[in-house]
Write an enzyme that holds these catalytic residues in place. Structure first.
Site, PDB file in Angstrom:
ATOM      1  N   ALA A  50      -3.861   7.973  -4.986  1.00 41.49           N
ATOM      2  CA  ALA A  50      -2.663   6.848  -5.570  1.00 41.49           C
ATOM      3  C   ALA A  50      -2.403   5.167  -5.727  1.00 41.49           C
ATOM      4  O   ALA A  50      -2.778   5.049  -4.491  1.00 41.49           O
ATOM      5  CB  ALA A  50      -1.972   7.249  -3.904  1.00 41.49           C
ATOM      6  N   GLY A  81       0.820  -1.239   0.184  1.00 38.54           N
ATOM      7  CA  GLY A  81      -0.615   0.132  -0.362  1.00 38.54           C
ATOM      8  C   GLY A  81       0.869   1.573  -0.014  1.00 38.54           C
ATOM      9  O   GLY A  81       2.201   1.232  -0.255  1.00 38.54           O
ATOM     10  N   ASN A  82       0.506   2.170   0.291  1.00 42.02           N
ATOM     11  CA  ASN A  82       0.886   3.309  -0.038  1.00 42.02           C
ATOM     12  C   ASN A  82       0.500   4.660   1.519  1.00 42.02           C
ATOM     13  O   ASN A  82      -0.507   3.830   2.031  1.00 42.02           O
ATOM     14  CB  ASN A  82       1.081   4.403  -0.615  1.00 42.02           C
ATOM     15  CG  ASN A  82      -0.365   4.560  -2.216  1.00 42.02           C
ATOM     16  OD1 ASN A  82      -1.010   5.532  -1.000  1.00 42.02           O
ATOM     17  ND2 ASN A  82      -0.135   4.506  -2.959  1.00 42.02           N
ATOM     18  N   HIS A  83       1.166   6.002   1.461  1.00 48.14           N
ATOM     19  CA  HIS A  83       0.270   6.731   2.722  1.00 48.14           C
ATOM     20  C   HIS A  83      -0.023   6.902   2.641  1.00 48.14           C
ATOM     21  O   HIS A  83      -0.563   8.244   3.290  1.00 48.14           O
ATOM     22  CB  HIS A  83       1.890   6.568   3.765  1.00 48.14           C
ATOM     23  CG  HIS A  83       3.148   6.198   3.853  1.00 48.14           C
ATOM     24  ND1 HIS A  83       2.905   6.277   5.809  1.00 48.14           N
ATOM     25  CD2 HIS A  83       4.495   6.225   3.974  1.00 48.14           C
ATOM     26  CE1 HIS A  83       3.299   5.294   5.426  1.00 48.14           C
ATOM     27  NE2 HIS A  83       4.073   5.585   4.959  1.00 48.14           N
ATOM     28  N   SER A  84      -1.033   7.746   1.422  1.00 47.80           N
ATOM     29  CA  SER A  84      -2.405   8.310   0.877  1.00 47.80           C
ATOM     30  C   SER A  84      -3.421   8.434   1.956  1.00 47.80           C
ATOM     31  O   SER A  84      -2.987   7.493   2.670  1.00 47.80           O
ATOM     32  CB  SER A  84      -3.448   7.992  -0.578  1.00 47.80           C
ATOM     33  OG  SER A  84      -3.545   8.513  -0.807  1.00 47.80           O
TER      34      SER A  84
END
Ligand code: CTP
Length: 403
Positions: A280, A212-215
């Site tokens: 994102a 995943g990512n930090h969005s």
């Protein structure tokens, strides 16, 4: 959420029996999260007390050009009141007050405020049927509408005189609905459908792990909220986030993976006028998703990745009249990269944020953007809250739609 939420309402009461209904009117505005200040003509206080209205509006009621407080005389600034308001509502508007408004008479605070107000003015006439029919009243009503003031027509029914006919002030609920409908009909995105993607995507590795990512989804949710406030019907396709948004104009669709976001975006894209892709999206996903939890079997673990579909580019390839906006988060040669993306993905505009700018990008409450249109014209904005940035982005889009 009502279009009246957060609005500043200046309720001006003149001396008719229907003034007693304004207590309910104030309550309805407050319930919709509007802020209310009340001005009364001196004679209207015989029909309803300022104390009732100040208690309900949680604001002092204005009636004279000055008031006494702790022996100090305070000037009630009618110009300031007029500037404060998002709109002024004169209810009930008696024949006397209407006539004075139409002729520029200015012998009380209500009339002085009306004359200096720059905001939209609504008025709800209330009087006996013969007064309502009188040519001089008709002339006043016409003159006020020619000034651009908006009439909330009186209705028919039993009047205070006991006679039955036209002249009853519209009911408070109907006044509120009238103003809501009028305001919505004038919103710049009224009738427009907008698609927004927001948040991160999660790409499964096994049943318990993902890439995943930090969005945070804050930028996309701010765009959805502001577009809805401007009258658009919004489809918000969101990856996993804890952002909340309750708005009757927003249809939220939750997805997890890039593939789910792709499918949802393509389902709605054909019917929208504007699409803003702020999510994102993961660029890669595990080639094979393990059906069981992966065990610690060795010191190294290799996960083979394969590209996800580029949602933005795929919409750019099929777009007809839709206004398509992408985001670019860059760390170097920002303008060059953003312009290249704009052209490669066939966009109408791209919103660039640079990770070199403090307070811009992913997990913050603020953002600093440059918007580039398809003619490569750039517009740079200061560091602002994401709500303000959303307003800027939508303002630019609206101005481009009008061109
Ligand atoms: N985007 C998308 N689908 C993807 C990847 C990105 O719709 N699979 C969209 C994003 O929502 C954003 C824009 O494309 O609006 C820019 O994403 P970005 O990852 O910066 O662009 P890429 O083309 O993937 O370029 P790179 O990662 O090489 O910078």
């Amino acid at each position: 959420m009502s279009v009246l939420s957060g609005k500043k309402v200046l309720l001006a009461i003149s001396a008719g029996i229907a003034a007693y209904k304004t207590a309910n009117l104030v309550r309805l505005f407050i319930k919709l999260d509007a802020e209310v200040q009340v001005i009364m003509t001196p004679a209207s206080k015989d029909f309803i007390t300022p104390l009732t209205l100040s208690s309900l509006s949680k604001n002092p009621v204005h009636s004279n050009f000055y008031s006494k407080e702790d022996e100090n005389e305070l000037w009630n600034n009618h110009v300031e009141l007029g500037l404060w308001a998002d709109f002024m509502l004169i209810a009930p508007a008696t024949a006397n007050t209407l006539s004075k408004m139409a002729n520029g008479t200015c012998n009380n605070l209500l009339l002085a405020t009306y004359l200096s107000a720059k905001c939209p003015v609504y008025f709800a006439p209330a009087m006996d049927l013969d007064m309502y029919k009188h040519p001089s009243t008709k002339q006043s009503l016409q003159k006020l509408q020619d000034f651009g003031n908006i009439i909330i027509p009186a209705t028919s029914g039993e009047l205070a005189s006991g006679l039955v006919g036209e002249g009853r002030m519209a009911e408070p609920e109907d006044i509120v609905t009238f103003i809501e409908n009028d305001m919505v009909s004038k919103l710049p995105l009224k009738g427009k459908k907008v698609l927004i993607t927001a948040g991160p995507t999660y790409e499964a590795i096994d049943p318990v792990r993902f890439i995943g990512n930090h969005s945070s989804g804050k930028m996309g949710f701010a765009l959805a909220r502001e577009a809805a406030n401007l009258g658009a019907k919004v489809t918000l396709i969101s990856g996993p986030t804890n952002q909340q948004l309750k708005h009757s104009f927003v249809n939220r669709i939750d997805v997890v993976s890039a593939q789910e976001m792709y499918t949802a975006a393509h389902t709605y894209f054909k019917e929208v006028h504007i699409a803003i892709l702020s999510a994102a999206v993961a660029d890669y996903k595990p080639k094979n998703v393990a059906s069981q939890k992966i065990k610690k079997a060795s010191n190294t673990l290799h996960i083979e990745l394969t590209p996800t579909k580029d949602i933005l580019a795929s919409l750019g390839a099929i777009k007809k009249n839709q206004f398509l906006v992408g985001f670019a988060l860059e760390t170097n040669n920002e303008l060059e990269h953003a312009k290249e993306k704009l052209q490669r993905k066939n966009l109408d505009a791209i919103v660039l944020n640079s990770l070199q700018d403090k307070g811009a990008g992913f997990a913050t409450d603020t953002n600093k953007v440059t918007i580039i249109d398809k003619y490569l014209k750039e517009q740079s904005f200061q560091l602002k809250s994401k709500t303000e940035v959303a307003k800027d982005i939508l303002e630019v889009i609206i101005s481009k739609l009008e061109q």
